[in-house]
Design an enzyme around this catalytic site. Structure first.
Site, PDB file in Angstrom:
ATOM      1  N   GLU A  47      19.059  70.755  67.503  1.00 61.75           N
ATOM      2  CA  GLU A  47      20.061  71.343  68.355  1.00 61.75           C
ATOM      3  C   GLU A  47      20.120  69.997  69.510  1.00 61.75           C
ATOM      4  O   GLU A  47      21.177  69.578  69.954  1.00 61.75           O
ATOM      5  CB  GLU A  47      19.973  72.344  68.952  1.00 61.75           C
ATOM      6  CG  GLU A  47      20.239  73.760  68.100  1.00 61.75           C
ATOM      7  CD  GLU A  47      21.909  73.914  67.549  1.00 61.75           C
ATOM      8  OE1 GLU A  47      22.542  73.419  68.479  1.00 61.75           O
ATOM      9  OE2 GLU A  47      22.029  74.284  66.405  1.00 61.75           O
ATOM     10  N   THR A  53      26.125  63.730  69.121  1.00 62.73           N
ATOM     11  CA  THR A  53      25.626  62.844  68.034  1.00 62.73           C
ATOM     12  C   THR A  53      26.206  63.090  66.584  1.00 62.73           C
ATOM     13  O   THR A  53      25.834  64.374  66.449  1.00 62.73           O
ATOM     14  CB  THR A  53      23.969  62.427  67.923  1.00 62.73           C
ATOM     15  OG1 THR A  53      23.683  62.182  69.356  1.00 62.73           O
ATOM     16  CG2 THR A  53      23.734  61.605  66.940  1.00 62.73           C
ATOM     17  N   TYR A 132      24.348  77.610  75.561  1.00 59.54           N
ATOM     18  CA  TYR A 132      24.768  77.157  74.166  1.00 59.54           C
ATOM     19  C   TYR A 132      23.460  76.907  73.107  1.00 59.54           C
ATOM     20  O   TYR A 132      23.401  77.686  71.932  1.00 59.54           O
ATOM     21  CB  TYR A 132      25.406  75.930  74.032  1.00 59.54           C
ATOM     22  CG  TYR A 132      26.079  75.769  72.706  1.00 59.54           C
ATOM     23  CD1 TYR A 132      27.036  76.113  72.018  1.00 59.54           C
ATOM     24  CD2 TYR A 132      25.046  74.570  71.912  1.00 59.54           C
ATOM     25  CE1 TYR A 132      27.324  76.044  70.803  1.00 59.54           C
ATOM     26  CE2 TYR A 132      25.511  74.238  70.577  1.00 59.54           C
ATOM     27  CZ  TYR A 132      26.555  75.024  69.971  1.00 59.54           C
ATOM     28  OH  TYR A 132      26.807  74.766  68.831  1.00 59.54           O
ATOM     29  N   ASP A 150      31.885  77.022  70.848  1.00 58.27           N
ATOM     30  CA  ASP A 150      32.187  75.453  70.953  1.00 58.27           C
ATOM     31  C   ASP A 150      33.392  74.813  70.968  1.00 58.27           C
ATOM     32  O   ASP A 150      34.402  75.865  70.764  1.00 58.27           O
ATOM     33  CB  ASP A 150      30.946  74.564  70.164  1.00 58.27           C
ATOM     34  CG  ASP A 150      31.083  74.485  68.842  1.00 58.27           C
ATOM     35  OD1 ASP A 150      32.298  75.289  68.252  1.00 58.27           O
ATOM     36  OD2 ASP A 150      30.458  73.929  68.002  1.00 58.27           O
TER      37      ASP A 150
END
Length: 307
Positions: A47, A53, A132, A150
């Site tokens: 994560e 990325t 998150y 998200d």
């Protein structure tokens, strides 16, 4: 469907929607090594690395990182400069993420007796672990998280169910839609949907989106979203062509390819760009959705609506 479901989703068959998404995900999804583990340390590393990325670039770095520091204890014992150096060598972005990950590993060993917290609140106590990430680790390691919201999930909810562009509305809709106690498979599935089917440029038919029959955007052709301000052109789109196929087959009991083609596109040419091969691909999509039957027994394939 409970009362809150009814408030948000109206007459939507929520159970069928849930089953369709989970079935689609379990039948076929992208393979990432962190999806094959429930180790909270390994998932936390994935994560943190995945923040801003591309996932394809993360796989090699993740595997190399775990080869070098296979446990939280091993990472906590490492020299911080080595961890930061690894981060830099693998072009993983902001070096403070490496520092926070190193510190979080130490916390697990010194403050939690080597055991990761199992819920989002506990995981949020770790250095650099925001809401998150805490929820993602709780979901994927312990099946004990809330619905992930998200950018991709917001896009899916906005398009599929016309959820207003409002953070509170997205949180409410995501929470009500997720089946109780199934955060691991659900969050993986809805994120996969946003990643491969409901991208900024949608691939509804190509990716076999399981929500097409209920999707507001698919029905209207308006694929705008909070992160997609421009509406894709509907004229000439695959969605429009599918609609024309169905309309033509409603009028005629059965049509051979070369009789159907001109009713779908005026520029249909059997051997052209929009010819038999293109039309067969369209029909195969519709057949996979249970809308059309294709008979290949004659001189050329013929299509009819499924009864």
């Amino acid at each position: 469907m409970d009362e809150t479901d009814a408030d948000t989703f109206g007459s939507l068959p929520v159970d069928a929607v849930r089953e369709a998404l989970v079935g689609w995900y379990e039948a076929d999804h992208r393979s990432f090594p962190w999806r094959e583990t429930t180790d909270p340390y390994e998932i936390l590393v994935s994560e943190v690395m995945s923040q801003q990325t591309q996932l394809g670039r993360v796989v090699d770095a993740w595997e190399a990182f775990l080869d070098r520091w296979p446990t939280a204890a091993a990472l906590g014992d490492a020299d911080r400069s080595e961890v930061v150096g690894f981060w830099t060598d693998h072009s993983l972005g902001y070096n403070n993420r490496a520092k926070y990950l190193h510190e979080a590993a130490r916390q697990v060993e010194t403050e939690f007796d080597g055991e990761f917290p199992t819920d989002p609140d506990g995981l949020s106590e770790l250095m650099g672990v925001g809401p998150y990430t805490a929820n993602a680790v709780a979901s994927f390691a312990f099946d004990n998280g809330d619905a992930v919201v998200d950018t991709n999930v917001k896009r899916v909810l906005y398009r599929a169910f016309d959820v207003p562009d409002d953070d509170a509305a997205f949180e409410t809709a995501a929470r009500e839609l997720m089946p109780d106690g199934e955060s691991r498979v659900w969050n993986n599935a809805i994120m996969e949907l946003g990643g491969v089917a409901c991208e900024k440029t949608p691939r509804c038919d190509e990716a076999g989106c399981p929500w097409r029959e209920w999707c507001h955007a698919y029905g209207t052709g308006d694929f705008t979203a909070p992160d997609v301000p421009m509406q894709p052109t509907f004229e000439g789109s695959r969605r429009q062509m599918r609609g024309r196929v169905v309309a033509a087959l409603k009028e005629y009991d059965e049509l051979a390819l070369d009789d159907l083609g001109p009713r779908v596109r005026v520029d249909y040419a059997p051997d052209g760009e929009y010819g038999r091969e293109w039309l067969l691909g369209l029909l195969e999509d519709l057949a996979a959705d249970g809308l059309v039957d294709v008979d290949r027994g004659g001189d050329q394939p013929a299509a009819r609506l499924q009864k």
